[in-house]
Design a protein around this motif. Structure first.
Motif, short mmCIF file in Angstrom:
data_model
loop_
_atom_site.label_atom_id
_atom_site.label_comp_id
_atom_site.label_asym_id
_atom_site.label_seq_id
_atom_site.Cartn_x
_atom_site.Cartn_y
_atom_site.Cartn_z
N SER A 1 0.82 -1.22 0.00
CA SER A 1 0.00 0.00 0.00
C SER A 1 0.86 1.27 0.00
O SER A 1 0.32 2.36 0.08
CB SER A 1 -0.93 0.00 1.22
OG SER A 1 -0.19 -0.03 2.42
N ASP A 2 2.17 1.11 -0.12
CA ASP A 2 3.10 2.25 -0.12
C ASP A 2 3.37 2.65 -1.57
O ASP A 2 4.32 2.17 -2.20
CB ASP A 2 4.39 1.85 0.59
CG ASP A 2 5.41 2.98 0.68
OD1 ASP A 2 5.21 4.04 0.04
OD2 ASP A 2 6.43 2.81 1.39
N GLU B 1 2.04 8.85 -5.77
CA GLU B 1 1.41 8.69 -4.46
C GLU B 1 0.14 9.56 -4.36
O GLU B 1 -0.91 9.10 -3.88
CB GLU B 1 2.40 9.07 -3.37
CG GLU B 1 1.88 8.91 -1.95
CD GLU B 1 2.93 9.32 -0.94
OE1 GLU B 1 3.14 8.58 0.03
OE2 GLU B 1 3.54 10.40 -1.11
N THR B 2 0.25 10.81 -4.83
CA THR B 2 -0.90 11.72 -4.79
C THR B 2 -2.03 11.22 -5.70
O THR B 2 -3.21 11.25 -5.32
CB THR B 2 -0.46 13.13 -5.23
OG1 THR B 2 0.52 13.61 -4.31
CG2 THR B 2 -1.65 14.09 -5.25
N ALA C 1 -3.78 8.29 -4.08
CA ALA C 1 -4.67 8.73 -3.00
C ALA C 1 -5.97 9.30 -3.57
O ALA C 1 -7.06 9.04 -3.05
CB ALA C 1 -3.96 9.77 -2.13
N ARG C 2 -5.87 10.08 -4.65
CA ARG C 2 -7.07 10.63 -5.28
C ARG C 2 -7.92 9.51 -5.87
O ARG C 2 -9.14 9.50 -5.70
CB ARG C 2 -6.68 11.62 -6.37
CG ARG C 2 -7.89 12.30 -7.01
CD ARG C 2 -7.52 13.32 -8.06
NE ARG C 2 -7.01 12.73 -9.27
CZ ARG C 2 -5.75 12.78 -9.67
NH1 ARG C 2 -4.83 13.40 -8.93
NH2 ARG C 2 -5.37 12.21 -10.81
N ARG D 1 -8.05 6.49 -4.86
CA ARG D 1 -8.65 5.74 -3.76
C ARG D 1 -9.92 6.43 -3.26
O ARG D 1 -10.95 5.78 -3.03
CB ARG D 1 -7.64 5.59 -2.61
CG ARG D 1 -8.17 4.76 -1.45
CD ARG D 1 -7.08 4.45 -0.43
NE ARG D 1 -6.49 5.65 0.14
CZ ARG D 1 -5.26 6.10 -0.12
NH1 ARG D 1 -4.49 5.44 -0.98
NH2 ARG D 1 -4.80 7.19 0.45
N ARG D 2 -9.87 7.75 -3.10
CA ARG D 2 -11.06 8.49 -2.65
C ARG D 2 -12.18 8.38 -3.69
O ARG D 2 -13.35 8.20 -3.33
CB ARG D 2 -10.70 9.96 -2.42
CG ARG D 2 -9.77 10.20 -1.25
CD ARG D 2 -9.67 11.68 -0.91
NE ARG D 2 -9.17 12.48 -2.02
CZ ARG D 2 -7.89 12.75 -2.23
NH1 ARG D 2 -6.96 12.26 -1.41
NH2 ARG D 2 -7.51 13.51 -3.26
#
Length: 210
Positions: A151-152, A186-187, A190-191, A193-194
């Motif tokens: 998840s990294d 990474e950013t 994260a986007r 994922r949301r």
């Protein structure tokens, strides 16, 4: 003169046939998604991609958003992406900078390693299902050999780009641009994922209805 005229008439016909053939080949290619910044839009447009990414997550443990963020960075979801060519005097195209190809920009030797280890000898770098499986498999190797959490997104991307040996040597420390790119991955993950949280129930219902 009759034969000369016939010969010159063949030239535009051949050219036209070549253009038509090229157009047919281009139409067979899978166009990249219209809105690559929105993973829900991607999956609703490319109906089989979510099933493939979810399958890779279940098999290898790497989250769907990280798979998609890596592909977005590497190829912008262009199936036959290649690195640019070196150019002589800035004009004449020469050889390409590497053998990287496809959605994941995977080099020949790395792809051969994957196909040998998984037994997936028919896998292609321009097939989305094969590439997300490769990304999952490679992340699993990074977890086993380097201890990088699946998840990294940041460190998984660095290992993906530099290879396991390069990551161990911390070759990325001499490449500030690469660390910035890894932060961008990474950013993006994260986007994604949301976004996926909002549409995953609908995607699951669509899968169940097939």
């Amino acid at each position: 003169m009759r034969f000369a005229n016939a010969g010159t008439a063949e030239v535009p016909v051949r050219s036209l046939l070549f253009v038509l053939f090229a157009a047919v080949l281009a139409s067979c290619a899978t166009a990249p998604p219209k809105n690559p910044s929105d993973v829900c839009s991607i999956f609703f447009e490319k109906e089989d991609w979510y099933a493939s990414a979810r399958k890779a997550q279940r098999r290898w443990g790497i989250p769907v958003p990280i798979q998609m963020a890596i592909i977005n960075q590497e190829s912008s979801f262009i199936e036959d992406a290649r690195p640019p060519r070196y150019r002589l005097l800035g004009i004449l195209p020469l050889w390409r900078r590497s053998s990287a190809y496809g959605y994941g920009q995977v080099k020949d030797e790395t792809w051969d390693w994957y196909r040998t280890k998984t037994g997936n000898r028919s896998a292609d770098r321009d097939e989305f299902e094969d590439v997300v499986d490769f990304i999952g498999w490679y992340a699993h190797q990074s977890y086993k050999s380097l201890g990088i959490s699946k998840s990294d997104a940041y460190n998984q991307y660095l290992a993906y780009h530099e290879g396991h040996g390069g990551f161990r040597r911390k070759s990325y420390l001499s490449k500030p641009w690469l660390m910035r790119v890894a932060r961008r991955v990474e950013t993006t993950a994260a986007r994604y994922r949301r976004q996926l949280l909002t549409c995953q129930p609908s995607l699951e219902r669509l899968l169940a209805s097939d």
